[in-house]
Design a protein around this motif. Structure first.
Motif, short mmCIF file in Angstrom:
data_model
loop_
_atom_site.label_atom_id
_atom_site.label_comp_id
_atom_site.label_asym_id
_atom_site.label_seq_id
_atom_site.Cartn_x
_atom_site.Cartn_y
_atom_site.Cartn_z
N VAL A 5 -5.16 53.99 40.56
CA VAL A 5 -3.83 54.15 40.97
C VAL A 5 -3.02 55.46 40.19
N TYR A 6 -2.80 55.22 39.21
CA TYR A 6 -2.08 56.04 38.39
C TYR A 6 -2.77 57.59 38.49
N ASP A 7 -4.21 57.82 38.27
CA ASP A 7 -4.71 58.95 38.41
C ASP A 7 -4.38 59.71 39.80
N ARG A 8 -4.39 58.81 40.60
CA ARG A 8 -3.80 59.34 41.97
C ARG A 8 -2.54 59.68 42.26
N GLY A 9 -1.74 59.39 41.24
CA GLY A 9 -0.53 59.89 41.36
C GLY A 9 0.56 58.71 42.11
N LEU A 10 -0.01 57.69 42.11
CA LEU A 10 0.88 56.49 43.10
C LEU A 10 1.88 55.81 42.29
N LEU A 11 1.35 55.37 41.38
CA LEU A 11 2.30 54.71 40.15
C LEU A 11 1.98 54.85 38.67
N LYS A 12 3.10 55.22 37.89
CA LYS A 12 2.76 55.43 36.62
C LYS A 12 2.69 53.91 35.96
N PRO A 13 2.09 53.75 34.64
CA PRO A 13 1.96 52.46 34.03
C PRO A 13 3.42 51.71 33.94
N SER A 14 4.22 52.44 33.54
CA SER A 14 5.67 51.92 33.30
C SER A 14 6.15 51.47 34.49
N GLU A 15 5.60 52.01 35.89
CA GLU A 15 6.36 51.47 37.29
C GLU A 15 5.62 50.21 37.46
N VAL A 16 4.51 50.33 37.13
CA VAL A 16 3.47 49.13 37.39
C VAL A 16 4.17 47.69 36.49
N ALA A 17 4.46 48.13 35.21
CA ALA A 17 5.02 46.85 34.27
C ALA A 17 6.34 46.50 34.99
N THR A 18 7.15 47.39 35.52
CA THR A 18 8.54 47.03 35.81
C THR A 18 8.30 45.97 37.29
N LEU A 19 7.40 46.52 38.04
CA LEU A 19 7.13 45.74 39.35
C LEU A 19 6.62 44.54 39.02
N GLN A 20 5.66 44.52 38.04
CA GLN A 20 5.06 43.25 37.67
C GLN A 20 6.23 42.16 37.20
N ARG A 21 7.20 42.81 36.48
CA ARG A 21 8.22 41.82 35.50
C ARG A 21 9.01 41.27 36.69
N VAL A 22 9.30 42.03 37.60
CA VAL A 22 10.28 41.83 38.74
C VAL A 22 9.66 40.51 39.76
N PHE A 23 8.32 41.01 40.08
CA PHE A 23 7.55 40.17 40.89
C PHE A 23 7.46 38.66 40.04
N ASP A 24 6.98 38.70 38.89
CA ASP A 24 6.66 37.35 38.21
C ASP A 24 7.98 36.69 37.90
N GLU A 25 9.16 37.38 37.78
CA GLU A 25 10.43 36.65 37.65
C GLU A 25 10.70 36.03 38.89
N ALA A 26 10.83 36.70 40.05
CA ALA A 26 11.20 36.24 41.25
C ALA A 26 10.45 35.10 41.95
N CYS A 27 9.00 35.22 41.52
CA CYS A 27 7.96 34.05 41.91
C CYS A 27 8.54 32.72 41.07
N ARG A 28 8.74 33.06 39.93
CA ARG A 28 9.08 31.88 39.06
C ARG A 28 10.53 31.36 39.64
N ARG A 29 11.40 32.04 39.73
CA ARG A 29 12.68 31.51 40.37
C ARG A 29 12.90 31.00 41.89
N ARG A 30 11.83 31.55 42.29
CA ARG A 30 11.49 31.05 43.92
C ARG A 30 10.55 29.85 43.86
N GLU A 31 9.99 29.44 42.83
CA GLU A 31 8.93 28.45 42.37
C GLU A 31 7.76 28.48 43.42
N VAL A 32 7.18 29.82 43.63
CA VAL A 32 6.15 30.27 44.49
C VAL A 32 5.04 30.48 43.59
N HIS A 33 3.99 30.10 44.09
CA HIS A 33 2.52 30.69 43.42
C HIS A 33 2.41 32.00 43.49
#
Length: 74
Positions: A5-33
């Motif tokens: 994905v990074y080589d194709r210019g879609l997302l940088k590793p730092s962007e993936v990490a940010t999205l993952q942190r937000v996703f993980d935290e939102a799932c945890r707070r919403r109590e969804v798998h």
């Protein structure tokens, strides 16, 4: 060999990490798998927000309904 994905210019590793942190935290707070239908909708929402230019982690958290918890002062 397929390009990443990074080589194709879609997302940088730092962007993936940010999205993952937000996703993980939102799932945890919403109590969804993370593999649930609700989590998939959340992931699509985060990608759409990011693609629309919202790249700040705090803004993404707020956009999906959560403010970052502020540390309590002593």
């Amino acid at each position: 060999m397929p390009k990443s994905v990074y080589d194709r210019g879609l997302l940088k590793p730092s962007e993936v990490a940010t999205l993952q942190r937000v996703f993980d935290e939102a799932c945890r707070r919403r109590e969804v798998h993370p593999e649930s239908a609700e989590a998939r909708e959340l992931a699509l929402t985060l990608f759409a927000l990011h693609n629309a230019g919202m790249i700040d982690e705090d803004m993404l958290m707020e956009a999906v309904g959560f403010r970052r918890l502020e540390p309590k002062s002593a």
